[in-house]
Design a protein around this motif. Structure first.
Motif, PDB file in Angstrom:
ATOM      1  N   ARG A   1       0.824  -1.205   0.000  1.00  0.00           N
ATOM      2  CA  ARG A   1       0.000   0.000   0.000  1.00  0.00           C
ATOM      3  C   ARG A   1       0.861   1.259   0.000  1.00  0.00           C
TER       4      ARG A   1
ATOM      5  N   HIS B   1      -5.728  -0.076 -10.395  1.00  0.00           N
ATOM      6  CA  HIS B   1      -6.310  -1.370 -10.049  1.00  0.00           C
ATOM      7  C   HIS B   1      -5.435  -2.126  -9.054  1.00  0.00           C
ATOM      8  N   ILE B   2      -4.119  -1.970  -9.126  1.00  0.00           N
ATOM      9  CA  ILE B   2      -3.246  -2.605  -8.128  1.00  0.00           C
ATOM     10  C   ILE B   2      -3.468  -1.967  -6.762  1.00  0.00           C
TER      11      ILE B   2
ATOM     12  N   ARG C   1      -6.152  -0.544  -5.757  1.00  0.00           N
ATOM     13  CA  ARG C   1      -7.483  -0.970  -5.309  1.00  0.00           C
ATOM     14  C   ARG C   1      -7.429  -2.388  -4.740  1.00  0.00           C
ATOM     15  N   HIS C   2      -6.619  -3.237  -5.364  1.00  0.00           N
ATOM     16  CA  HIS C   2      -6.465  -4.609  -4.872  1.00  0.00           C
ATOM     17  C   HIS C   2      -5.875  -4.617  -3.465  1.00  0.00           C
ATOM     18  N   TYR C   3      -4.819  -3.839  -3.251  1.00  0.00           N
ATOM     19  CA  TYR C   3      -4.156  -3.837  -1.940  1.00  0.00           C
ATOM     20  C   TYR C   3      -4.882  -2.965  -0.922  1.00  0.00           C
TER      21      TYR C   3
ATOM     22  N   ARG D   1      -7.823  -3.634  -0.027  1.00  0.00           N
ATOM     23  CA  ARG D   1      -8.721  -4.550   0.685  1.00  0.00           C
ATOM     24  C   ARG D   1      -8.282  -4.653   2.144  1.00  0.00           C
TER      25      ARG D   1
ATOM     26  N   LEU E   1     -14.427  -0.544  -0.407  1.00  0.00           N
ATOM     27  CA  LEU E   1     -13.529  -0.198  -1.489  1.00  0.00           C
ATOM     28  C   LEU E   1     -14.132   0.895  -2.354  1.00  0.00           C
TER      29      LEU E   1
ATOM     30  N   ASN F   1     -14.998   0.871  -8.848  1.00  0.00           N
ATOM     31  CA  ASN F   1     -14.139   0.702 -10.006  1.00  0.00           C
ATOM     32  C   ASN F   1     -14.265   1.914 -10.941  1.00  0.00           C
TER      33      ASN F   1
ATOM     34  N   HIS G   1      -5.010  -7.182   5.798  1.00  0.00           N
ATOM     35  CA  HIS G   1      -5.240  -7.474   4.386  1.00  0.00           C
ATOM     36  C   HIS G   1      -5.854  -8.853   4.170  1.00  0.00           C
TER      37      HIS G   1
END
Length: 598
Positions: free
Chosen positions: A218, A284-285, A287-289, A291, A297, A300, A449
């Protein structure tokens, strides 16, 4: 009829619920924001008119060369250099960062020296040095160092092609900068996460891969993508090697046709496209991390765009949850059934012999000698700074002792005895022994996470060797025992403090420890949440596990403990049965402390 408010002023008549439901909400208008938007739009239109309406920009020439074969070949080489340089550079940077945070002084020094050197050398200078390496070294050989034994040898001039020089230069340069980015991300992870992973017996490599780096990402990702974007633009530096990447190709073309601006715009637009794609990937990366870092979140980016067009809703429709029937052993609140308690392992005896510990000149433990019988419940009380938590941490070897030893069921913790000497065990042996001694931290130290279910299954799968289905079944059973079976897929941030602490207890119980350590398990909770955690501990006190609890809850200690230990200034002042310690203390310091807290 008007209604008078308590301050004496008039108030609107009371309306019915039906009337209120028909009221329309009108958001406040921000005139300054509206004017700023209009001004920005005008400036944007002026810029577009200036660029598109000026024939000297040569948009016809731009269109002719934008998709031409030489430009596309140069673009491909730029993309290849960026991709290879990024992969190798960040791989090198990760190794350098891990070396810098290691406990080996030589590794730290070598890593620091590499970073210092290659951050200091300008990229263009580094590329020229590598391209002329044959002047310094005629051959590159593979063999045994400091001997004449050689397995293979190559001519440096033939080996060091412009492309290889470019890849090495970009890799070394990015590796030095990315190492500090990655190190900063690793240092941003709370120390409690390292301790929680170690307390669960997770191996060092697994801790780094599954616990530390995912959280560090992050902090790493935004700066890392800045470095990648800089690398993509930095590939233009390889023109000094006469390597025909995008910028060098454009230079060759405009030197022939003298159309400088249109050809520079060809390169500019392609760089804008590359960086736009990288920005989308970065989003998008990130956004993934994210979590577990936020309760919900952010939507998108593509969904927001299509939602503005009215094609899709802003948030995807949620599926109706299928509520499984409660198991027959389930009970309300946090009660743990007797059959579940019977399934837990029996407790172990803990012996502490002459343990001392200092932090610099501060002595926090001074010749501690205690024995906790198997299956007993011991509460440790005392003023802040008396060494209670440090004593707890020495039992599972999260803190190394300066003198003395600790044994669980007769086996030393952290050491093996060889005659009159104690030899500290290797890390993997310490971790294996530590799984018998579970620890619940006052700040929960759940892995943010990972979901609740993943928090509980991580150690049983990695340390105990359970299959994933077995670990998940056990985890769901434990969650049901602490009244949280419906929170399996939630992230820790989505839980209350009391719920997080109950998950932490379930995570620790998943390893089936013989000794369970609680470090002020309710100190980080609101008063109304304390009861739900204490109820779980009360049930565990009937299980036969050896419990050692550092607490300020004197009433709870009286109710649940078999014995109470009072500590001050790193010493055990008094120990005995709850009734004796709390009502008839023998030491005047114990009496003075209890007079203030009871």
């Amino acid at each position: 009829m008007s209604v008078i408010d308590i301050d004496g002023g008039p108030r609107l008549p009371r309306a019915s619920a039906a009337e209120l439901s028909d009221l329309r909400v009108i958001p406040v208008r921000h005139r300054a924001r509206t004017l700023a938007t209009i001004a920005a739009s005008i400036i944007l239109l002026l810029i577009l008119q200036s660029v598109l309406g000026n024939p000297r920009w040569g948009w016809g020439v731009f269109a002719e060369w934008f998709l031409s074969e030489p430009v596309l070949v140069g673009l491909g080489r730029t993309l290849l250099l960026t991709a290879v340089g990024a992969v190798l550079g960040f791989a090198l940077g990760t190794l350098l960062a891990l070396a810098r945070v290691s406990s080996a002084p030589l590794m730290v020094a070598l890593s620091w020296g590499f970073i210092w050197l290659f951050r200091s050398i300008p990229l263009i200078v580094l590329l020229l040095i590598l391209n002329n390496l044959g002047y310094l070294y005629q051959t590159v050989s593979l063999g045994v160092p400091f001997t004449d034994i050689t397995f293979a040898s190559w001519s440096t001039t033939q080996l060091m092609t412009p492309f290889l020089a470019a890849v090495l230069g970009l890799t070394l340069n990015l590796g030095a900068f990315s190492a500090e980015v990655i190190r900063g991300g690793i240092l941003s992870v709370d120390q409690g996460q390292h301790e929680a992973a170690a307390a669960l017996g997770l191996p060092r490599g697994h801790q780094a891969r599954r616990i530390v780096l995912p959280q560090a990402m992050r902090a790493i990702v935004p700066t890392a993508f800045n470095e990648i974007i800089g690398l993509a633009k930095g590939t233009s530096m390889v023109y000094v090697l006469a390597l025909p990447e995008l910028f060098y190709t454009v230079q060759i073309i405009y030197r022939r046709n003298l159309e400088v601006i249109p050809l520079l715009m060809v390169a500019t637009v392609w760089y804008l496209i590359i960086l736009s794609v990288l920005s989308v990937i970065q989003y998008h990366i990130e956004r993934h991390y994210a979590r577990g870092a936020v309760r919900t979140l952010p939507p998108n980016a593509f969904r927001v765009f299509f939602a503005r067009l009215g094609l899709v809703p802003l948030t995807p429709p949620t599926r109706a949850l299928e509520i499984a029937p409660l198991p027959p052993t389930w009970r309300p609140a946090t009660a743990i059934p007797q059959q579940a308690l019977a399934a837990l392992p029996k407790g172990a005896e803990v012996e502490i012999h002459g343990v001392s510990k200092s932090f610099g000149d501060l002595k926090v433990l001074d010749d501690i000698a205690l024995t906790f019988p198997a299956g007993s419940v011991t509460a440790i009380i005392g003023p802040s700074g008396s060494g209670k938590s440090t004593l707890l941490r020495t039992i599972n070897h999260l803190e190394r002792v300066d003198r003395g030893l600790i044994a669980v069921d007769g086996e030393l913790i952290g050491y093996r005895r060889d005659g009159d000497a104690l030899h500290e065990l290797r890390e993997k042996d310490i971790l294996a022994r530590r799984t018998e001694i579970g620890m619940v931290f006052q700040n929960f130290n759940l892995f943010p996470h990972l979901t609740v279910l993943e928090n509980i299954t991580e150690a049983p799968v990695t340390v105990r060797g359970l299959s994933r289905p077995e670990a998940e079944a056990q985890a769901r059973e434990l969650l049901a025992r602490v009244g949280l079976e419906d929170k399996a897929d939630a992230y820790p941030r989505q839980l209350s403090g009391g719920q997080q602490q109950r998950v932490a207890i379930a995570r620790t119980l998943a390893l089936r420890p013989k000794v369970l350590l609680f470090d002020e398990p309710t100190s980080a909770l609101d008063p109304e949440l304390v009861g739900e955690v204490l109820d779980v501990i009360k049930e565990l006190a009937r299980s036969g596990i050896t419990l050692v609890i550092v607490t300020h809850e004197i009433g709870f200690a009286r109710e649940v403990a078999d014995s109470i230990v009072f500590m001050e200034q790193g010493r055990v002042i008094e120990a005995g049965a709850p009734d004796q310690i709390l009502t008839r203390p023998k030491h005047p310091r114990t009496a003075a402390f209890l007079a203030k807290v009871l």
